[in-house]
Design a protein around this motif. Structure first.
Motif, PDB file in Angstrom:
ATOM      1  N   GLY A 158      16.099 -14.340   9.867  1.00  0.00           N
ATOM      2  CA  GLY A 158      17.101 -13.464   9.955  1.00  0.00           C
ATOM      3  C   GLY A 158      17.618 -13.696   8.719  1.00  0.00           C
ATOM      4  N   ARG A 159      19.026 -13.669   9.882  1.00  0.00           N
ATOM      5  CA  ARG A 159      20.703 -14.209   8.550  1.00  0.00           C
ATOM      6  C   ARG A 159      21.267 -15.483   9.247  1.00  0.00           C
ATOM      7  NH1 ARG A 159      23.532  -8.026   7.474  1.00  0.00           N
ATOM      8  NH2 ARG A 159      21.005  -7.407   6.309  1.00  0.00           N
ATOM      9  N   ASP A 160      20.935 -16.204   9.931  1.00  0.00           N
ATOM     10  CA  ASP A 160      21.614 -17.016  10.811  1.00  0.00           C
ATOM     11  C   ASP A 160      21.175 -18.579  10.046  1.00  0.00           C
ATOM     12  OD1 ASP A 160      18.704 -18.472  12.212  1.00  0.00           O
ATOM     13  OD2 ASP A 160      18.874 -16.521  11.119  1.00  0.00           O
ATOM     14  N   ALA A 161      21.604 -19.195  10.091  1.00  0.00           N
ATOM     15  CA  ALA A 161      21.661 -20.437   9.399  1.00  0.00           C
ATOM     16  C   ALA A 161      20.593 -21.242   9.142  1.00  0.00           C
ATOM     17  CB  ALA A 161      22.892 -21.395   9.921  1.00  0.00           C
ATOM     18  N   ALA A 162      19.847 -20.792  10.497  1.00  0.00           N
ATOM     19  CA  ALA A 162      18.402 -21.655  10.403  1.00  0.00           C
ATOM     20  C   ALA A 162      17.602 -21.209   9.553  1.00  0.00           C
ATOM     21  CB  ALA A 162      17.682 -21.697  12.043  1.00  0.00           C
ATOM     22  N   SER A 163      17.539 -19.521   9.877  1.00  0.00           N
ATOM     23  CA  SER A 163      17.003 -19.455   9.037  1.00  0.00           C
ATOM     24  C   SER A 163      17.169 -18.453   7.125  1.00  0.00           C
ATOM     25  CB  SER A 163      17.159 -17.630   8.602  1.00  0.00           C
ATOM     26  OG  SER A 163      16.320 -16.869   9.632  1.00  0.00           O
ATOM     27  N   ASP A 164      18.716 -19.595   6.711  1.00  0.00           N
ATOM     28  CA  ASP A 164      18.518 -19.713   5.263  1.00  0.00           C
ATOM     29  C   ASP A 164      18.052 -21.765   4.910  1.00  0.00           C
ATOM     30  OD1 ASP A 164      19.751 -17.145   5.320  1.00  0.00           O
ATOM     31  OD2 ASP A 164      22.047 -18.320   5.543  1.00  0.00           O
ATOM     32  N   THR A 165      18.083 -22.363   5.914  1.00  0.00           N
ATOM     33  CA  THR A 165      17.954 -23.259   5.983  1.00  0.00           C
ATOM     34  C   THR A 165      16.657 -23.259   5.431  1.00  0.00           C
ATOM     35  OG1 THR A 165      19.622 -25.051   6.827  1.00  0.00           O
ATOM     36  CG2 THR A 165      17.370 -25.216   6.266  1.00  0.00           C
ATOM     37  N   LEU A 166      15.585 -22.929   6.145  1.00  0.00           N
ATOM     38  CA  LEU A 166      14.263 -22.758   6.358  1.00  0.00           C
ATOM     39  C   LEU A 166      14.001 -22.183   5.376  1.00  0.00           C
ATOM     40  CD1 LEU A 166      11.882 -23.078   7.699  1.00  0.00           C
ATOM     41  CD2 LEU A 166      11.307 -21.316   8.423  1.00  0.00           C
ATOM     42  N   ARG A 167      14.493 -20.748   4.553  1.00  0.00           N
ATOM     43  CA  ARG A 167      14.341 -20.915   2.984  1.00  0.00           C
ATOM     44  C   ARG A 167      14.145 -21.585   1.635  1.00  0.00           C
ATOM     45  NH1 ARG A 167      17.429 -16.267   5.882  1.00  0.00           N
ATOM     46  NH2 ARG A 167      16.130 -14.453   5.813  1.00  0.00           N
ATOM     47  N   GLU A 168      15.350 -22.279   1.996  1.00  0.00           N
ATOM     48  CA  GLU A 168      15.073 -23.301   0.920  1.00  0.00           C
ATOM     49  C   GLU A 168      14.488 -24.181   0.968  1.00  0.00           C
ATOM     50  OE1 GLU A 168      19.739 -24.978   1.828  1.00  0.00           O
ATOM     51  OE2 GLU A 168      19.890 -22.926   1.228  1.00  0.00           O
ATOM     52  N   LEU A 169      13.827 -24.577   2.310  1.00  0.00           N
ATOM     53  CA  LEU A 169      12.588 -25.652   2.356  1.00  0.00           C
ATOM     54  C   LEU A 169      11.677 -25.054   2.012  1.00  0.00           C
ATOM     55  CD1 LEU A 169      13.348 -26.905   6.495  1.00  0.00           C
ATOM     56  CD2 LEU A 169      13.875 -28.290   3.569  1.00  0.00           C
ATOM     57  N   LEU A 170      10.871 -23.749   2.444  1.00  0.00           N
ATOM     58  CA  LEU A 170      10.201 -22.899   1.524  1.00  0.00           C
ATOM     59  C   LEU A 170      10.246 -22.459  -0.278  1.00  0.00           C
ATOM     60  CD1 LEU A 170       9.381 -20.353   4.809  1.00  0.00           C
ATOM     61  CD2 LEU A 170       8.386 -22.887   3.962  1.00  0.00           C
ATOM     62  N   ALA A 171      11.536 -22.820  -0.684  1.00  0.00           N
ATOM     63  CA  ALA A 171      11.185 -22.560  -2.083  1.00  0.00           C
ATOM     64  C   ALA A 171      10.212 -22.720  -3.060  1.00  0.00           C
ATOM     65  CB  ALA A 171      12.576 -22.443  -2.883  1.00  0.00           C
ATOM     66  N   GLY A 172       9.188 -22.560  -3.279  1.00  0.00           N
ATOM     67  CA  GLY A 172       8.787 -23.236  -4.745  1.00  0.00           C
ATOM     68  C   GLY A 172       7.457 -24.003  -3.943  1.00  0.00           C
ATOM     69  N   ARG A 173       6.838 -23.642  -2.719  1.00  0.00           N
ATOM     70  CA  ARG A 173       6.081 -23.975  -2.169  1.00  0.00           C
ATOM     71  C   ARG A 173       5.164 -22.404  -1.451  1.00  0.00           C
ATOM     72  NH1 ARG A 173       8.653 -28.450   2.129  1.00  0.00           N
ATOM     73  NH2 ARG A 173       6.378 -29.450   2.346  1.00  0.00           N
ATOM     74  N   VAL A 174       6.036 -22.038  -0.806  1.00  0.00           N
ATOM     75  CA  VAL A 174       4.843 -20.660  -0.665  1.00  0.00           C
ATOM     76  C   VAL A 174       5.572 -19.121  -0.825  1.00  0.00           C
ATOM     77  CG1 VAL A 174       3.185 -21.667   1.187  1.00  0.00           C
ATOM     78  CG2 VAL A 174       6.023 -20.916   1.764  1.00  0.00           C
ATOM     79  N   ASP A 175       4.897 -18.283  -0.977  1.00  0.00           N
ATOM     80  CA  ASP A 175       5.791 -16.756  -1.166  1.00  0.00           C
ATOM     81  C   ASP A 175       5.787 -16.157   0.430  1.00  0.00           C
ATOM     82  OD1 ASP A 175       5.364 -17.074  -3.995  1.00  0.00           O
ATOM     83  OD2 ASP A 175       2.962 -15.882  -3.797  1.00  0.00           O
ATOM     84  N   LEU A 176       7.386 -15.876   0.342  1.00  0.00           N
ATOM     85  CA  LEU A 176       7.549 -15.498   2.400  1.00  0.00           C
ATOM     86  C   LEU A 176       7.505 -13.641   1.693  1.00  0.00           C
ATOM     87  CD1 LEU A 176      10.414 -16.971   3.231  1.00  0.00           C
ATOM     88  CD2 LEU A 176       8.655 -16.635   4.082  1.00  0.00           C
ATOM     89  N   VAL A 177       6.846 -13.254   3.072  1.00  0.00           N
ATOM     90  CA  VAL A 177       7.411 -12.158   3.298  1.00  0.00           C
ATOM     91  C   VAL A 177       7.963 -11.730   4.442  1.00  0.00           C
ATOM     92  CG1 VAL A 177       5.523  -9.542   3.362  1.00  0.00           C
ATOM     93  CG2 VAL A 177       5.609 -11.075   1.539  1.00  0.00           C
ATOM     94  N   GLU A 178       9.118 -11.492   4.651  1.00  0.00           N
ATOM     95  CA  GLU A 178      10.218 -11.095   5.852  1.00  0.00           C
ATOM     96  C   GLU A 178       9.859  -9.787   6.829  1.00  0.00           C
ATOM     97  OE1 GLU A 178      13.856 -12.789   5.412  1.00  0.00           O
ATOM     98  OE2 GLU A 178      12.831 -14.258   3.761  1.00  0.00           O
ATOM     99  N   VAL A 179       9.711 -10.435   7.396  1.00  0.00           N
ATOM    100  CA  VAL A 179      10.151  -8.755   9.167  1.00  0.00           C
ATOM    101  C   VAL A 179      11.076  -9.491   9.780  1.00  0.00           C
ATOM    102  CG1 VAL A 179       7.413  -8.639   9.029  1.00  0.00           C
ATOM    103  CG2 VAL A 179       9.079  -9.612  10.555  1.00  0.00           C
TER     104      VAL A 179
END
Length: 476
Positions: A69-90
């Protein structure tokens, strides 16, 4: 040699995990609860996001399909995953679920859960990613991602290997999956549902796990079910007589995420075209190593790719051994290292390694590579290739990790391990070891241990060569 690995699509509910690690040495004066001080906070991917990162650690491309989502926890997780896996979001309705563990050492004392977000709907890109995948792992944490993509997952199961790691809060897998990986507790709960609530007993053990696995193979129309049993390994069933796959050795450590490690390893190998039995065996070994190396907290930093199959030459990288040594050192323990060729492991080797392990809290064995042995011993050696030597050493109860070095001396790998003690056989008593100044440079100590007389690989090989073979007898 690097081999090409099939890309894997991981579908499921991502979480954000936090660990507060400290020391608990006294109780609070106003309540019988431990006082945790000196805490360090770390954040890491959790749930399906952890499974995706672990699959990426095996050196394969990974796409994670999950709800954010657009919450702070989602943003933090996106940063942790960057460069490690590709993301496709629902889309996510609500805020991303997160959990915070308070630990004293490796022992969890308390867990705090926040966020109740659920996947809202599928998207075209997410459905296309799932239906076009060469291999799928469903890491279902009961928060709706697998539900909104259920039709796409059913299609994927007709054309590609699908591994489903279920959750008691989620639905049963779609029909036709190649492998389901419930824990014993999850298998018990799902089997009761399949039997219309009939309680066939709460007893724990292999008999119950086998019965539950057989029930779920039929109810889920799955090709196979592997019930994970923690320290005991896993029980694989195709609906008939089950196969018990034991752990290679008891692993003490934080088991959080071990089920994700198991499922990720199995899914990757099945996507590569491996047999189910081989994939489950490799997954048990991978989960055991994961726990021994520190568990989920080790995923907070990017890890180097590792091989999942236990029969491969996974000793070529010292990364596992370095992590083991760092974990023991951080806990205040004593790291012991010992080295050698260990070509035809014999009683003298075992006695030395057992004595070395008793000198500290973990033993890392540094092993010469095949090329290194050849330079030292001649073209006729080694008699046993490094992959087999590593596997035999790892099977010893006294050995915690193995590192392979390609140089003539182990100084490079010792510099990475930085052991407190470097143990050698007593036959070096009158020799100053070339690595001794290096070990002493960080305050380490070279320790000589008794060596059993009359035992040597050269002597064993010479006697074997002189032993006549009976006509018609096998040579292997």
């Amino acid at each position: 040699m690097t081999t090409s690995r099939t890309p894997l699509v991981v579908v499921g509910d991502a979480l954000l995990d936090h660990d507060l690690c400290g020391r608990a040495e006294r109780l609070a004066p106003d309540a019988p609860v431990p006082v945790v001080h000196g805490t360090r906070r770390s954040s890491r991917p959790g749930g399906a996001a952890l499974a995706a990162c672990l699959a990426a650690c095996d050196g394969r491309p990974v796409t994670l399909v999950t709800a954010l989502g657009r919450d702070a926890a989602s943003d933090t997780l996106r940063e942790l995953l960057a460069g490690r896996v590709d993301l496709v979001e629902v889309p996510l309705e609500g805020t991303l679920s997160s959990k915070t563990r308070v630990l004293a050492g490796d022992r969890p004392l308390l867990r705090l859960d926040d966020g109740d977000g659920r996947a809202r709907a599928a998207t075209g890109p997410a459905e296309a990613t799932v239906t076009g995948a060469g291999g799928v792992l469903v890491a279902d944490y009961g928060r709706g991602t697998a539900d909104v993509l259920r039709a796409a997952l059913a299609t994927a199961a007709t054309r590609a290997p699908v591994v489903w790691d279920p959750h008691v809060r989620g639905r049963a897998p779609v029909p036709g999956i190649l492998l389901a990986t419930p824990s014993a507790q999850e298998a018990r709960a799902f089997a009761r549902r399949a039997d219309d609530g009939e309680d066939t007993g709460d007893e724990a053990g292999l008999r119950t796990a086998a019965r539950d696995a057989r029930t779920l193979v039929r109810a889920w129309r799955a090709r196979a079910v592997a019930v994970t049993l923690g320290e005991r390994g896993a029980l694989l069933s195709h609906g008939e007589t089950p196969l018990l796959v034991p752990t290679p050795a008891a692993a003490a450590g934080d088991p959080c995420g071990a089920g994700d490690r198991f499922a990720a390893a199995a899914a990757g190998l099945l996507a590569d075209g491996g047999l189910t039995e081989d994939a489950v065996q490799a997954a048990v070994h991978a989960a055991s190593r994961y726990v021994a190396e520190g568990g989920a907290r080790a995923v907070a930093a990017v890890r180097e790719p590792e091989t999942s199959a236990p029969h491969q030459a996974d000793g070529h990288s010292s990364a596992d051994a370095v992590r083991t040594a760092a974990r023991v050192r951080a806990a205040g323990g004593t790291v012991v290292a010992a080295g050698g060729c260990f070509d035809l492991l014999h009683a003298g080797h075992v006695a030395l390694l057992q004595a070395a392990r008793r000198a500290g809290d973990c033993l890392v064995v540094c092993v010469n590579s095949d090329d290194s042995v050849r330079r030292r011993k001649g073209d006729s050696r080694p008699l046993v290739p490094v992959a087999d030597r590593v596997r035999v050493l790892r099977a010893l109860e006294c050995v915690d990790a193995v590192a392979v070095f390609d140089e003539d001396t182990p100084e490079r790998v010792l510099g990475e391990l930085r052991p407190h003690i470097w143990a050698k056989g007593g036959d070096y008593a009158r020799t100053r070891l070339p690595e001794q100044p290096l070990v002493e440079s960080w305050g380490g100590q070279v320790l000589l241990l008794p060596y059993l007389d009359g035992r040597s690989t050269t002597g064993l090989a010479r006697r074997a060569a002189l032993t006549p073979t009976r006509p018609g007898s096998p040579t292997r």
